[in-house]
Design a protein around this motif. Sequence first.
Motif, mmCIF file in Angstrom:
data_model
loop_
_atom_site.group_PDB
_atom_site.id
_atom_site.type_symbol
_atom_site.label_atom_id
_atom_site.label_comp_id
_atom_site.label_asym_id
_atom_site.label_seq_id
_atom_site.Cartn_x
_atom_site.Cartn_y
_atom_site.Cartn_z
ATOM 1 N N SER A 1 0.669 -0.854 0.515
ATOM 2 C CA SER A 1 -0.292 -0.007 0.079
ATOM 3 C C SER A 1 0.930 1.149 0.170
ATOM 4 O O SER A 1 2.256 1.535 0.770
ATOM 5 N N LEU A 2 0.955 1.972 -0.556
ATOM 6 C CA LEU A 2 1.144 3.543 -0.932
ATOM 7 C C LEU A 2 0.336 4.871 -0.672
ATOM 8 O O LEU A 2 -0.408 4.940 -2.216
ATOM 9 N N PHE A 3 0.658 5.286 -0.092
ATOM 10 C CA PHE A 3 -0.214 6.722 0.055
ATOM 11 C C PHE A 3 -1.726 6.166 0.747
ATOM 12 O O PHE A 3 -2.619 7.487 -0.199
ATOM 13 N N GLY A 4 -1.720 5.060 0.457
ATOM 14 C CA GLY A 4 -3.621 4.846 0.606
ATOM 15 C C GLY A 4 -3.643 3.338 -0.783
ATOM 16 O O GLY A 4 -4.939 3.145 -0.638
ATOM 17 N N LYS A 5 -2.847 3.858 -1.305
ATOM 18 C CA LYS A 5 -3.149 3.171 -3.027
ATOM 19 C C LYS A 5 -3.273 1.091 -2.805
ATOM 20 O O LYS A 5 -1.626 1.296 -2.731
ATOM 21 N N VAL A 6 -4.100 0.173 -2.658
ATOM 22 C CA VAL A 6 -3.773 -0.895 -2.426
ATOM 23 C C VAL A 6 -3.134 -1.532 -3.943
ATOM 24 O O VAL A 6 -3.721 -0.885 -4.808
ATOM 25 N N ASN A 7 -1.569 -2.046 -3.966
ATOM 26 C CA ASN A 7 -1.066 -2.887 -5.167
ATOM 27 C C ASN A 7 -1.693 -3.615 -5.353
ATOM 28 O O ASN A 7 -2.019 -4.566 -4.253
ATOM 29 N N LYS A 8 -2.189 -4.408 -6.260
ATOM 30 C CA LYS A 8 -3.006 -5.710 -6.387
ATOM 31 C C LYS A 8 -2.014 -6.651 -6.812
ATOM 32 O O LYS A 8 -1.816 -7.951 -6.280
ATOM 33 N N ASN A 9 -0.653 -6.475 -6.719
ATOM 34 C CA ASN A 9 0.580 -7.249 -7.199
ATOM 35 C C ASN A 9 1.209 -8.115 -5.584
ATOM 36 O O ASN A 9 1.110 -6.660 -4.613
ATOM 37 N N ILE A 10 1.443 -9.710 -5.158
ATOM 38 C CA ILE A 10 1.577 -9.974 -3.875
ATOM 39 C C ILE A 10 2.142 -10.278 -4.067
ATOM 40 O O ILE A 10 3.240 -10.332 -5.020
ATOM 41 N N VAL B 1 6.944 2.359 -0.079
ATOM 42 C CA VAL B 1 5.323 1.703 0.260
ATOM 43 C C VAL B 1 5.107 0.592 1.970
ATOM 44 O O VAL B 1 6.110 0.314 2.179
ATOM 45 N N GLU B 2 4.134 0.443 2.040
ATOM 46 C CA GLU B 2 3.705 -0.520 3.589
ATOM 47 C C GLU B 2 3.201 -1.229 3.104
ATOM 48 O O GLU B 2 1.986 -1.539 2.074
ATOM 49 N N VAL B 3 3.640 -2.537 3.898
ATOM 50 C CA VAL B 3 2.934 -3.900 3.627
ATOM 51 C C VAL B 3 3.113 -5.022 4.332
ATOM 52 O O VAL B 3 3.742 -4.724 5.938
ATOM 53 N N MET B 4 1.366 -5.134 4.511
ATOM 54 C CA MET B 4 0.709 -6.078 5.597
ATOM 55 C C MET B 4 0.741 -7.007 4.862
ATOM 56 O O MET B 4 0.560 -7.722 4.026
ATOM 57 N N VAL B 5 0.867 -7.998 5.977
ATOM 58 C CA VAL B 5 1.610 -8.492 5.865
ATOM 59 C C VAL B 5 -0.245 -9.747 6.111
ATOM 60 O O VAL B 5 -0.794 -9.880 6.902
ATOM 61 N N PHE B 6 -0.335 -10.917 5.360
ATOM 62 C CA PHE B 6 -1.554 -11.834 5.658
ATOM 63 C C PHE B 6 -1.744 -13.620 6.212
ATOM 64 O O PHE B 6 -0.332 -13.986 5.193
#
Length: 303
Positions: free
Chosen positions: A60-69, A81-86
């Motif tokens: 996620s970059l400035f609130g926009k989520v990248n579709k590529n995992i 970018v901020e990386v959220m781990v699932f």
Amino acid sequence: MFLIVVGIILVIAGFAIDTPALTLSRYARPIKITGIIVALAGALTASIRQIDAGTIGVQSLFGKVNKNILPNGLNVVNPLVEVMVFDTKTQNYTMSAANSEGEISGDDAIRVLSSDGLEVVIDLTVLYRIVPTEAPNIYQQIGSDYKDKIVRPVTRTRIRDNAVYYDAVSLYSRKRDEFQDRIYKAIDKDFKDRGLALEQLLIRNINLPESVKKTIESKINAEQDAQKMEFVLQKERQEAERKRVEAKGISDYQQIIASSLTDRQLQYEMINAQKALAESSNAKIVILGGGNKGGVPFILNDK
């Protein structure tokens, strides 16, 4: 990210004191160089992200989520970018009346009303996982707290919606598997629409009202007593049949003997018996021609 911010601050500070009128101006160049090195080190560190096994990363970059995992292993990304781990491994969510078993402390069992208006308490465990390709959508539309927003409310709602088609005793006994299959299909559809995959639904316990439990126990005891009595009656019938067959056999035997024996046959058998006695080495006295009916001799032993 922290090092990048620190580096930028140092560079800005270096330019701020780079004035001949200030006594600190001689430190301006070293501060600038240090700031640049720190910022570059921070950018390099932030550009490399490690994703552990059984997890994926969502950018996620400035609130926009990248579709590529981001898959497992080391990944080079934009340092900003901020990386959220699932977690993509199988997860479980338990709702139980026992304080130490459920996700929420205290009594978290599901209370539903059956078709006959009785309250039934259900303990349940949901086994599910995140569909990896759907993780960006989950993060964008739901967030990281999908357990509380999707898993828990959907499960509880679907169980209540479907419990009304069964009476309390059916839920507890013969319709339990059917009920479990029905709510599985309903929950599975809702989970798929939200990017989750339902693996298994485990009904751990169904508690009925105390009055219903006593009624069921009384019915079971009555059925067991009836089965026991049926067994006893069956055994008695078999014994009566055995005695009837035995009596019939004795009667038939006596009729055969009575119809086949004649005076000559009896006299012949008597002569054979006397002959056997005469040849015996035992001491005895044989009185022939006894006075009893049929002339059968008396045999007197000297002992």
